[in-house]
Enzyme design. Structure first.
Site, mmCIF file in Angstrom:
data_model
loop_
_atom_site.group_PDB
_atom_site.id
_atom_site.type_symbol
_atom_site.label_atom_id
_atom_site.label_comp_id
_atom_site.label_asym_id
_atom_site.label_seq_id
_atom_site.Cartn_x
_atom_site.Cartn_y
_atom_site.Cartn_z
ATOM 1 C CG ASP A 124 15.514 -38.690 -41.480
ATOM 2 O OD1 ASP A 124 15.927 -39.858 -41.619
ATOM 3 O OD2 ASP A 124 14.592 -38.219 -42.159
ATOM 4 C CG HIS B 86 16.977 -42.842 -37.940
ATOM 5 N ND1 HIS B 86 18.033 -42.454 -38.739
ATOM 6 C CD2 HIS B 86 15.921 -42.070 -38.325
ATOM 7 C CE1 HIS B 86 17.635 -41.508 -39.574
ATOM 8 N NE2 HIS B 86 16.358 -41.250 -39.340
#
Length: 328
Positions: free
Chosen positions: A105, A305
């Site tokens: 991320d 994610h």
């Protein structure tokens, strides 16, 4: 050769932030692990023992503003060159001259910029969920404002910009907010494709209004959520959100890197259901130009994610295979 991993050790090391919290496990070549938002060193809990068992010294940090690392009060203290300086300082504080850096991320972006700005320290770079995209284009705040205007909504990055605004939503119920945020971007709990997108905020609404409720993602146990929530309840969210609030400063600070390829040996792994992968498909297609040292690029079907927590065994295997293939 695989071996029994020793126990993880927590330590605080000096860094430009003041101090950086490091959790390390194993001996061998150093692998620095950098988390994203809203996480901590704990997001690498599955990778630390696996890398240690494979013969590496794995070190997961709390990025400045998070967890037990220092939280400077000055907003520009969270600009990218400062975070890169922290990473280099950690490597040296651990008694090493170089390391492989792996990020997820925001950590993926921090890892890539660390490799660009300090190639003398970071000899290879792994990126999870967010692909490498060279600096360039319009000012980030302009891009994100347009994204929202196209939908008559507000993009979450724009929503995060004003100090105190997102904190007012999150901090009265940190645990509940985190549970919803993690669920919104996990493969097994994310909203249906035709549901209102959780990356956007309706006019006069809150980000959490579009989060799923009722169950945690399969990768997130109650104890795991307690760990994350406990840290943010103690620290607040301003330090973590400082990363978003410096994107325009980064754009200015890194102007000399405009269009620069990342030449060290690299790795990218994305989730097939992750908007970071689908929205940035053009960046992935550009890898032959932007990542000339790319060793491997993988998209995990059906993955969201939080990739190293959703698919720990696969990520551990991919990372250890990639590390083993790197030049000594």
């Amino acid at each position: 050769m695989s071996q029994q991993a020793p126990e993880a050790v927590h330590r605080l090391v000096p860094s430009p932030a003041g101090r950086t919290h490091v959790v390390e496990q194993g001996t061998g070549p150093l692998v620095l692990l950098v988390h994203g938002f809203p996480e901590s060193w704990y997001s690498w809990r599955h990778q630390l023992p696996a890398l240690a068992a494979a013969g590496y010294r794995a070190a997961a940090i709390d990025v400045r503003g998070y967890g037990r690392s220092s939280r400077p009060g000055d907003l520009p203290a969270y600009r990218m060159p400062e975070l890169v300086a922290d990473n280099a300082a950690v490597v040296h504080a651990l008694g090493e001259q170089s390391a492989v850096i792996v990020g997820h991320d925001w950590g993926s972006v921090i890892a890539a910029d660390s490799a660009l700005l300090r190639p003398d320290v970071f000899r290879a770079v792994g990126m999870l969920s967010v692909p490498y995209a060279p600096r360039g284009g319009p000012r980030p705040s302009t891009v994100f404002t347009r994204l929202g205007e196209e939908r008559e909504e507000e993009f979450y990055v724009s929503y995060f910009q004003e100090p105190g605004r997102a904190e007012a939503e999150i901090e009265p119920d940190v645990r509940g907010w985190l549970a919803g945020f993690y669920a919104a971007f996990s493969a097994d709990t994310m909203p249906a494709p035709d549901a209102p997108g959780p990356h956007f905020v309706g006019r006069g609404a809150q980000l959490r209004d579009r989060f799923p409720t009722g169950r945690l993602p399969g990768w997130l146990g109650e104890r795991d959520l307690d760990v994350y929530a406990g840290e943010f309840e103690r620290t607040g969210l301003s330090g973590a959100l400082g990363r978003y609030r410096n994107m325009d400063r980064d754009w200015e600070d890194l102007a000399d890197l405009d269009g620069t390829p990342l030449t060290q040996p690299s790795l990218f792994v994305g989730g097939g259901l992750d908007a970071s992968t689908t929205w940035m498909a053009d960046a992935i297609k550009a890898f032959p130009t932007t990542l000339p040292g790319l060793v491997s690029s993988r998209i995990l079907d059906g993955c969201g994610h939080w990739i190293q927590q959703e698919r720990p065994a696969e990520i551990n295997e991919i990372l250890t295979d990639w590390l083993a293939a790197l030049p000594a």
